[in-house]
Scaffold this active site. Structure first.
Site, PDB file in Angstrom:
ATOM      1  N   HIS A 356      11.087 -14.857   6.384  1.00 38.85           N
ATOM      2  CA  HIS A 356      10.132 -13.752   6.489  1.00 38.85           C
ATOM      3  C   HIS A 356       8.964 -14.023   7.401  1.00 38.85           C
ATOM      4  CE1 HIS A 356      11.511 -10.789   3.495  1.00 38.85           C
ATOM      5  NE2 HIS A 356      12.081 -11.830   2.931  1.00 38.85           N
ATOM      6  N   LYS A 544      -2.567  -2.368   4.410  1.00 40.60           N
ATOM      7  CA  LYS A 544      -1.685  -3.526   4.325  1.00 40.60           C
ATOM      8  C   LYS A 544      -2.524  -4.674   3.780  1.00 40.60           C
ATOM      9  CE  LYS A 544      -0.846  -3.097   8.811  1.00 40.60           C
ATOM     10  NZ  LYS A 544       0.574  -3.321   8.931  1.00 40.60           N
ATOM     11  N   ARG A 545      -1.891  -5.810   3.464  1.00 41.11           N
ATOM     12  CA  ARG A 545      -2.681  -6.946   3.033  1.00 41.11           C
ATOM     13  C   ARG A 545      -3.706  -7.320   4.110  1.00 41.11           C
ATOM     14  NH1 ARG A 545      -1.465  -9.725  -1.777  1.00 41.11           N
ATOM     15  NH2 ARG A 545      -3.173 -11.035  -1.047  1.00 41.11           N
ATOM     16  N   LYS A 550      -3.045  -9.716  10.992  1.00 41.49           N
ATOM     17  CA  LYS A 550      -2.860  -8.263  10.998  1.00 41.49           C
ATOM     18  C   LYS A 550      -4.011  -7.541  11.702  1.00 41.49           C
ATOM     19  CE  LYS A 550      -0.093  -8.203   6.697  1.00 41.49           C
ATOM     20  NZ  LYS A 550       1.114  -7.404   7.023  1.00 41.49           N
ATOM     21  N   THR A 652       6.870  -3.171   7.149  1.00 42.26           N
ATOM     22  CA  THR A 652       7.606  -2.033   6.595  1.00 42.26           C
ATOM     23  C   THR A 652       6.659  -0.848   6.421  1.00 42.26           C
ATOM     24  OG1 THR A 652       7.239  -2.971   4.392  1.00 42.26           O
ATOM     25  CG2 THR A 652       9.420  -3.301   5.390  1.00 42.26           C
ATOM     26  N   LYS A 656       7.142   3.431   6.852  1.00 42.70           N
ATOM     27  CA  LYS A 656       6.743   4.486   5.907  1.00 42.70           C
ATOM     28  C   LYS A 656       5.875   5.534   6.606  1.00 42.70           C
ATOM     29  CE  LYS A 656       6.496   0.758   2.535  1.00 42.70           C
ATOM     30  NZ  LYS A 656       5.523  -0.181   1.946  1.00 42.70           N
TER      31      LYS A 656
HETATM   32  C1  PLP Z   1       4.873  -1.217   2.393  1.00 46.87           C
HETATM   33  C2  PLP Z   1       3.789  -1.875   1.648  1.00 46.87           C
HETATM   34  C3  PLP Z   1       3.246  -3.074   2.123  1.00 46.87           C
HETATM   35  C4  PLP Z   1       3.679  -3.720   3.422  1.00 46.87           C
HETATM   36  O1  PLP Z   1       2.899  -3.186   4.472  1.00 46.87           O
HETATM   37  P1  PLP Z   1       2.888  -3.852   5.923  1.00 46.87           P
HETATM   38  O2  PLP Z   1       2.072  -2.891   6.729  1.00 46.87           O
HETATM   39  O3  PLP Z   1       4.303  -3.903   6.390  1.00 46.87           O
HETATM   40  O4  PLP Z   1       2.258  -5.171   5.797  1.00 46.87           O
HETATM   41  C5  PLP Z   1       2.221  -3.669   1.399  1.00 46.87           C
HETATM   42  N1  PLP Z   1       1.762  -3.110   0.265  1.00 46.87           N
HETATM   43  C6  PLP Z   1       2.247  -1.950  -0.214  1.00 46.87           C
HETATM   44  C7  PLP Z   1       1.674  -1.378  -1.462  1.00 46.87           C
HETATM   45  C8  PLP Z   1       3.277  -1.291   0.453  1.00 46.87           C
HETATM   46  O5  PLP Z   1       3.777  -0.150  -0.040  1.00 46.87           O
END
Ligand code: PLP
Length: 817
Positions: A356, A544-545, A550, A652, A656
């Protein structure tokens, strides 16, 4: 199979209300209603669940065991109702009982047994496996406290415990009868059996009882229900004073403590290895329990352990469950008395590893001392795997010690888990094309050269059932009206939307739906943050985190710059923006927490400056998690995916957003590359260094951010504002560390190691293009609709079909209905 019947369902809700709470529906609290409705729903699921299990047994189906430290499930109730397709009947039944489904959905705690992308991927995979009729177990840990709840106080992140089990979780079933023992510590005694073979037994160990709790994973409208099995730890024997009499008092107390602590809490680190002893205990605990159980289950119906791989595949979600390979070796050799060679062949054919990340701080390397003390037998096996592998390296590359240095499993006092996973399994996959290429040609080059056949790519995906059908009902209905509902189980169909991208009426409909969703989010923000935002402004979202790679810092520095520009020139050409952030920082990640404080401090100043006429608003949404994520994606215009190229393995969140018609503002990193491939560069805003350029700079010791600082007045101004009290008048030094990180080398850490200043102007220019593009509403709508239409590739259904085809080789099991 039991059918959903409205009247019967109503009766069940009323009955559960009585049995659980001695109350009528009218008297009940919302939480009690949530519980009673969930139990009534569970009744329907359990029949399908048992039927699925029976069918899989009849067919003697192969199963994948998806081993993962994290499952970021999000709320179950609403999703299960959708997947049962009982939506209409259940909604009607609840209406007639005077129950508001949305209100009771809000009563459910998010089971947040994960940090971020990796855990959410596991959850999406389970959804897709069930929907596609593939037999699978998710295997994980029943943390008593999941991902902490984030509160923002005075701009700072405060962590509060997430006691998700407090009210009782209605969908889990405790499976006492499947408990197994897991042993830690002690030493290994060697005896010989009657044939002279060495027998290894663990002595003076401590052990715990692993007790599984099963959660149903309901497929979409197919009667198929898989299992997420999460393990809890209990003391082997209830504490008794007998032990005291025998002089074992100390051990009895220790075993109690071990059982109490193992499943206490999820480590809140994302993409970061901390090397904590308890973490290794957690890993071995759930892996040993899961592997033991899988082998026992197989042997109940089969007599030849050598063919285990025909019915079982263990997929390792990152290196966290890698002890599985040694645990399987142990079981095969010590319990089933197989030879090393036999056990090795079976293990090799049964285990597969997903990588990952390429970030070195995330690589798991356990100190030998700790590893061998905690897992003495496992350590012996790892040493032997290593010894034999090094012989292989030497045979292939005689005299080349650099190969051993890079590939050895045990090296320099450490056990390197990624190397163990690669050597011991038959498959190594990356999670997006770019990431897999970097693995093959940079990070894991030596392994790829030696065993190229193991390497493959599986670009991540997301479930459209949760992130469009459930999260964005307005857009979901619109899509279904246009093209029918095949997209729900086959997202490639969503491409049929493309013909509407140029249609003026459809563009208006789309923009209106986006507006409604922005209103919904604006209400959420008003309620939770007390901030008024304009739903007609551009909603520019980064959720995101919080991690330096990032680059939330790039985003907020750019906002500071925009604000400077607007102050200088209040009438400048500028489309109003609402910048929305949501991010948890690991509790111990100081700089990430400083960035959260900075975002909130900048928000405070800008939101309260009436001189800019509300043209910029900055909002930090507290406690970002799956349930509010669904609302956020639906309302986004711009999807910020701005990681330093090469650092985000896939992402991911980006998918979305795309599915919900937001346009990507991003670097050519991770799956962004494939998003652009699908939708076309003209329907995204791309900027920044390429991954090749970043890697080039890194190999040459980085770049010099001071050169940029010296020649670029605007950047200099923004950086100076970090340390002159503009955003922290009470303490001008508050953001000094951030300032220094951008300009000064610090130990092993290069100045601006994530190339924020290097990419700043390119990012600013891309942001200008966003503003220009948004003025043309028809053009924007067209691009946004095309993003939805071209998102078909990013369904986790597609990802799962690829895993099945290339790695797991499962058969679909159909359920008669
Ligand atoms: C999809 C998702 C993530 C991952 O987000 P990234 O932008 O790919 O880091 C993290 N937290 C939640 C709650 C998510 O739904």
């Amino acid at each position: 199979m039991k059918e959903l019947d409205k009247e019967e369902f109503k009766k069940q809700v009323v009955d559960y209300m009585k049995v659980l709470y001695f109350r009528t529906v009218e008297e009940a609290t919302q939480q009690q209603l949530f519980q009673a409705v969930s139990y009534a729903i569970k009744d329907y699921i359990v029949d399908q669940w048992m039927e699925t299990h029976k069918r899989c047994e009849e067919e003697d189906a192969k199963r994948v065991y998806y081993l993962s430290m994290e499952f970021l499930m999000g709320r179950a109730l609403g999703n299960i109702i959708l997947n049962l397709k009982g939506n209409k009947e259940i909604r009607e039944a609840l209406d007639e009982l005077g129950i508001d489904l949305n209100a009771i959905e809000d009563q459910e705690p998010d089971p947040a047994l994960g940090n971020g992308g990796l855990g959410r991927l596991a959850a999406c995979f389970l959804d897709s496996l069930a929907t596609l009729n593939y037999p699978a177990y998710g295997c994980g840990i029943r943390y008593k406290y999941g991902m902490f709840k984030q509160k923002i106080e005075d701009g700072y992140q405060i962590e509060a415990p997430d006691n998700w089990l407090k009210e009782g979780y209605p969908f889990e079933i405790r499976r006492e009868e499947y408990a197994v023992e897991v042993k830690f510590g002690g030493h290994i005694a060697i005896h010989r059996d009657e044939t002279g073979r060495e027998i290894f037994t663990q002595e003076d160990y401590q052990s715990v009882r692993a007790v599984p709790y099963d959660l149903p994973i309901v497929g979409y409208n197919n009667g198929f229900v898989n299992t997420l099995r999460i393990w809890d730890a209990e003391a082997i024997d209830n504490f008794n004073l007998d032990s005291f009499d025998k002089g074992d008092y100390h051990k009895a107390v220790e075993q109690q403590n071990l059982a109490r602590t193992i499943c206490e809490v999820l480590y809140p680190n994302d993409n970061h290895y901390a090397g904590k002893e308890l973490r290794l205990k957690q890993q071995y605990f759930f892996v040993s329990a899961s592997v033991q159980k899988a082998v026992l289950k197989y042997m109940k119906r089969h007599d030849d352990i050598h063919k285990l791989y025909e019915k079982v595949c263990f997929q390792l979600n990152d290196t966290h469950p890698t002890v599985a390979v040694a645990e399987l070796m142990r079981i095969l050799m010590d319990d089933y008395r197989l030879s090393w060679e036999e056990a090795w062949e079976i293990t090799n054919k049964t285990c597969a590893y997903t990588n990952h990340t390429i970030m070195s701080e995330a690589l798991e390397k356990w100190p030998l001392e700790l590893f061998s003390r905690l897992l003495p037998r496992i350590y012996q096996i790892v040493e032997e795997i290593n010894r034999r592998f090094i012989i292989q390296i030497q045979e292939k590359y005689p005299g080349d010690f650099s190969k051993i240095e890079k590939m050895a499993i045990v090296y320099d006092g450490q056990v390197r888990m990624a190397n163990l996973a690669i050597v011991s399994g038959f498959s190594v996959n990356g999670v997006a094309n770019l990431h897999t290429e970097i693995l093959k040609h940079q990070q894991l080059k030596e392994f790829y050269d030696m065993m190229p056949e193991k390497f493959n790519n599986k670009t991540n995906g997301i479930t459209q059932r949760r992130f469009l059908l459930h999260g964005n009902p307005l857009l979901a209905d619109w899509v279904t009206n246009k093209i029918g509902d095949d997209w729900i189980t086959n997202l490639t169909h969503i491409n049929e939307l493309a013909i509407y991208a140029d249609d003026e009426k459809c563009q208006k409909e789309f923009m209106n739906i986006k507006y409604q969703n922005k209103l919904r989010l604006a209400e959420y923000i008003k309620k939770h943050n007390g901030i008024e935002v304009d739903p007609r402004s551009i909603f520019d979202v980064q959720v995101k985190r919080l991690h330096e790679y990032k680059r939330q810092l790039l985003n907020i520095l750019h906002i500071m710059h925009l604000y400077n520009e607007l102050k200088k020139n209040p009438t400048m050409d500028f489309y109003p923006r609402t910048f929305i952030f949501g991010a948890k920082a690991s509790a111990g990640y100081r700089r990430a927490k400083a960035i959260i404080k900075l975002i909130n401090s900048v928000a405070d100043v800008i939101n309260n400056d009436t001189s800019i006429g509300g043209k910029i608003k900055v909002v930090f949404i507290e406690n970002y998690r799956v349930s509010n994520a669904e609302i956020i994606f639906a309302a986004a215009d711009v999807s910020e995916q701005i990681s330093t190229a090469s650092k985000e393995a896939s992402g991911t969140g980006n998918m979305k957003f795309m599915l919900n018609g937001a346009i990507t503002l991003g670097t050519m990193d991770g799956a962004n590359v494939e998003i652009v491939e699908e939708v076309g560069a003209e329907n995204a805003f791309i900027f920044g260094l390429s991954s090749d350029e970043v890697i080039q700079y890194e190999q040459n010791g980085g770049y010099n951010p001071k050169e940029i600082y010296n020649i670029d007045q605007d950047i200099r101004t923004v950086l100076t504002q970090l340390v002159n009290g503009t955003y922290s008048p009470e303490n001008p030094e508050l953001f000094r560390e951030i300032y220094n990180s951008l300009l000064e080398d610090n130990g092993g850490e290069r100045a601006d190691q994530y190339f924020i200043l290097k990419d700043f102007r390119s990012y600013e220019e891309a942001q200008k293009r966003v503003g220009e593009a948004y003025k043309n509403q028809a053009g924007w709508a067209k691009s946004a609709i095309l993003n939805v239409a071209k998102s078909g590739k990013f369904s986790s259904d597609r990802t799962i079909e690829e895993y099945v085809r290339d790695i797991w080789h499962l058969d679909k099991i159909t359920i008669e209905r």
